[in-house]
Design a protein around this motif. Structure first.
Motif, short mmCIF file in Angstrom:
data_model
loop_
_atom_site.label_atom_id
_atom_site.label_comp_id
_atom_site.label_asym_id
_atom_site.label_seq_id
_atom_site.Cartn_x
_atom_site.Cartn_y
_atom_site.Cartn_z
N LYS A 207 0.83 -1.21 0.00
CA LYS A 207 0.00 0.00 0.00
C LYS A 207 0.86 1.26 0.00
N LEU A 208 1.95 1.23 0.74
CA LEU A 208 2.85 2.38 0.77
C LEU A 208 3.47 2.63 -0.61
N ILE A 209 3.85 1.54 -1.27
CA ILE A 209 4.47 1.67 -2.59
C ILE A 209 3.44 2.12 -3.62
N ALA A 210 2.24 1.58 -3.54
CA ALA A 210 1.19 1.94 -4.51
C ALA A 210 0.93 3.44 -4.50
N ARG A 211 1.11 4.08 -3.36
CA ARG A 211 0.91 5.54 -3.27
C ARG A 211 1.96 6.30 -4.09
N THR A 230 2.73 -5.81 -3.63
CA THR A 230 2.60 -4.49 -4.26
C THR A 230 1.67 -4.55 -5.45
N VAL A 231 1.82 -5.58 -6.28
CA VAL A 231 0.96 -5.71 -7.46
C VAL A 231 -0.50 -5.82 -7.04
N GLN A 232 -0.75 -6.51 -5.95
CA GLN A 232 -2.13 -6.64 -5.48
C GLN A 232 -2.70 -5.29 -5.04
N ALA A 233 -1.81 -4.35 -4.70
CA ALA A 233 -2.26 -3.02 -4.26
C ALA A 233 -2.45 -2.06 -5.44
N VAL A 396 13.17 4.02 -0.47
CA VAL A 396 13.26 2.78 0.30
C VAL A 396 11.96 2.63 1.09
N VAL A 397 11.40 1.42 1.07
CA VAL A 397 10.12 1.18 1.73
C VAL A 397 10.20 -0.09 2.56
N GLY A 401 7.18 2.30 6.75
CA GLY A 401 7.14 3.60 6.10
C GLY A 401 7.92 3.64 4.81
N ALA A 402 7.95 4.83 4.21
CA ALA A 402 8.66 5.06 2.95
C ALA A 402 9.50 6.33 3.08
#
Length: 627
Positions: A207-211, A230-233, A396-397, A401-402
């Protein structure tokens, strides 16, 4: 010149597996087709023939060990064969560690030229192909990567023709006339189940990466657990493209849903570009004769120049270990499955040069150990191989956090990386950083030591055409919060702090950036690129020591006043306070600050007002709803 119709040549070259393998001689260098495209029957026959061979060197990208050549090498102390791995996995895993002296660390984009220039002359190549089409072309199917270069440059090519190998478009074909022996053998292609992952940690990371992924981005997606999550998000994203070393079931599902259409790549538009497929039999069926898919060799797919030609290229790669300054090691583990030097640097550098591109390194904060969990964020890399130098690392995630390390000082990097670490290890990492001189002796983690970043409080909105991200503050926000205070108008400073103020020291700023998100919470509104944005507003909630109430306060830059930020802040602060067992909110302000008084009264609770020393004190309890 003698010519022959390819179909006649095909018949003449067709032999048994044993006859084909009999062409291999002692002392030769033999390439084996990689990944799930491994010609299993040929490898099995080779393994059964090693008793007559000595000094054989096997060259492979990575293999599934369907017939354990490694076990034979162990048994014969390398006199029969040795395994040269241009490997995507770890030299630390027991099976590979025994032969790590033969690992050849290379960037994937460089490997094909190693074969074609004969710097590494291949005597024999064992490959697996689809049946020929009407013109005699056979597809390497799910394994083009470095296999095509090996087939084009080897002295003797043995092709296992398997009707189950999909015919994949692009630069994936070799002709019947260009192989020396053909073995017909139908068998199930190697399949790999979806990566297993810790649902909570991986989903949070996804979810953090999808943002950070915009509509119209082009993605490189790895085959590890974090990438899978990540792909699922990404199911709400639009117009995505694919330029990736691997194609996986996850990519297939995104394409089937319409999230991936490759229309805005700017390079190879309309095509998913890759060099290898690793996944299920459904994936292989999806790839067969699919005009939306092109496979190319690694020197094309992994070429940083080609990667950079894609619009908004986002590389997603997993790390096993990252040190406090940002150096990345990427060995394989149960949660990463495959990693290594391989294609990671190619995509990291290519993505950074792409218009609007981003390089994202993913890391699980801990790994299970013999005595509890072990931190994957460490004081220094030590003996592990540095796959990505600190200067190449940007985003970096972790599940905590990111951060964006680009352009950050070592001290800023340390604070950022510690914020991504598991809370159990933060204080220890902080002390190591002080010992190394990477952070000032006066600095403190404060309440951030055990904090878990509340992603749920993030929100994105548009104000006057600018994207504004409202989110909880992070330890890396210290300098930007400081700049926000220094840039406030004198009147706004007086309203916020109740006196004229010209100095905002680091300890005061850290009380807003190093919070625990439970007793104390600071929300910031940020405008601009992630990691470089400007803080335009701050909303704070501080639990009072002598009561179960939290005091709230706000400051908003002049150009963003009257835009509704205070109302959003107050609503989120009230929600968080209730969730964390706080009884209510209070605020102290001047009677002339009608905006603050009006704002507080927008809460759906009964508001009490009293005057103390000329100030207005507003309060409400969450168990007293407004009438």
């Amino acid at each position: 010149m003698h010519t022959q119709y390819w179909a006649d040549s095909y018949v003449e070259k067709s032999v048994t597996p044993q006859k084909a393998i009999s062409h291999i001689r002692s002392g030769q260098m033999v390439f084996i087709g990689s990944g799930c495209g491994e010609p299993q029957k040929l490898v099995q026959t080779l393994a059964e023939s090693t008793s007559r061979l000595n000094g054989l060197e096997i060259v492979r990208l990575f293999g599934r060990e369907t017939a354990s050549l490694t076990a034979i090498a162990d048994k014969t102390s390398d006199t029969s064969i040795n395994i040269r791995s241009i490997y995507l996995g770890s030299a630390e895993t027991p099976r590979i560690a025994k032969h790590k002296r033969f690992i050849t660390p290379m960037n994937m984009s460089d490997v094909p030229a190693l074969f074609t220039t004969r710097k590494m002359p291949l005597n024999v190549a064992l490959v697996q192909v689809s049946p020929p089409d009407d013109f005699g072309w056979m597809s390497l199917g799910i394994s083009v990567d470095v296999t095509l270069a090996a087939a084009q440059s080897a002295d003797f090519v043995i092709a296992q023709v398997n009707p189950r190998m999909p015919r994949i478009m692009g630069q994936s074909f070799i002709h019947v006339n260009d192989v020396d022996a053909i073995v017909h053998h139908e068998e199930e292609l190697l399949a790999v189940p979806p990566a297993k992952f810790s649902p909570e940690a991986a989903i949070t990371m996804g979810k953090l990466i999808a943002r950070q992924i915009e509509d119209g981005s082009t993605l490189q997606i790895n085959i590890d657990a974090a990438s899978h999550a990540t792909v699922q998000a990404l199911v709400d994203k639009n117009d995505l493209g694919i330029h990736s070393q691997f194609l996986t079931d996850d990519v297939m599902h995104l394409y089937a849903r319409g999230n991936v259409n490759n229309r805005k790549k700017g390079f190879n538009e309309g095509k998913m570009v890759a060099s290898m497929a690793i996944g299920s039999h459904n994936l292989y069926e999806f790839l067969n004769d699919n005009p939306a898919v092109d496979f190319h060799p690694s020197d094309y797919v992994n070429n940083p120049f080609n990667i950079a030609r894609n619009n908004r290229m986002v590389s997603l790669n997993v790390a096993q270990t990252i040190d406090l300054t940002g150096q990345v090691s990427a060995e394989a583990s149960s949660t990463t499955r495959y990693a290594g030097v391989s294609g990671t640097p190619d995509f990291v550098r290519g993505a950074r040069q792409s218009p609007g591109g981003k390089s994202i390194i993913m890391i699980f904060s801990t790994t299970p150990g013999e005595e509890g969990h072990v931190s994957n964020i460490v004081p220094h890399i030590g003996k592990k191989a540095v796959v990505v130098p600190r200067g190449d690392v940007h985003y970096v995630v972790s599940e905590y956090g990111a951060v964006n390390l680009f352009g950050k000082s070592l001290q800023e990097r340390v604070v950022a990386m510690i914020s991504l670490a598991h809370p159990d290890f933060r204080e220890e990492l902080f002390e190591h950083a002080k010992e190394q001189g990477l952070i000032g002796a006066q600095r403190s983690l404060g309440e951030a030591e055990k904090a878990v970043y509340p992603v749920r409080l993030e929100e994105t909105m548009t104000i006057d055409g600018n994207e504004v991200i409202i989110r909880p503050s992070k330890p890396v926000d210290g300098r930007r919060i400081q700049e926000h205070f220094y840039n406030l108008a004198k009147a706004d400073i007086f309203t916020r702090f109740f006196h004229e103020k010209t100095v905002f020291g680091i300890s005061e700023v850290e009380s807003r950036s190093h919070v625990d998100y439970m007793q104390d919470l600071a929300l910031v509104a940020v405008v601009g690129e992630f990691g470089f944005g400007r803080v335009v507003a701050i909303g704070e909630s501080m639990r009072l020591k002598n009561s179960n109430m939290a005091e709230v306060a706000f400051s908003v830059s002049k150009d963003y006043q009257g835009k509704g930020l205070g109302k959003i802040f107050l609503k989120k602060l009230a929600l968080s306070a209730r969730e964390n067992g706080i009884a209510g909110l209070m605020a102290t302000t001047f009677p002339s600050n009608t905006a603050m008084i009006k704002l507080f009264k927008t809460l759906p609770y009964k508001v009490h007002t009293k005057y103390e020393d000329g100030d207005v004190v507003l309060s409400c309890r969450f168990d007293e709803l407004a009438e």
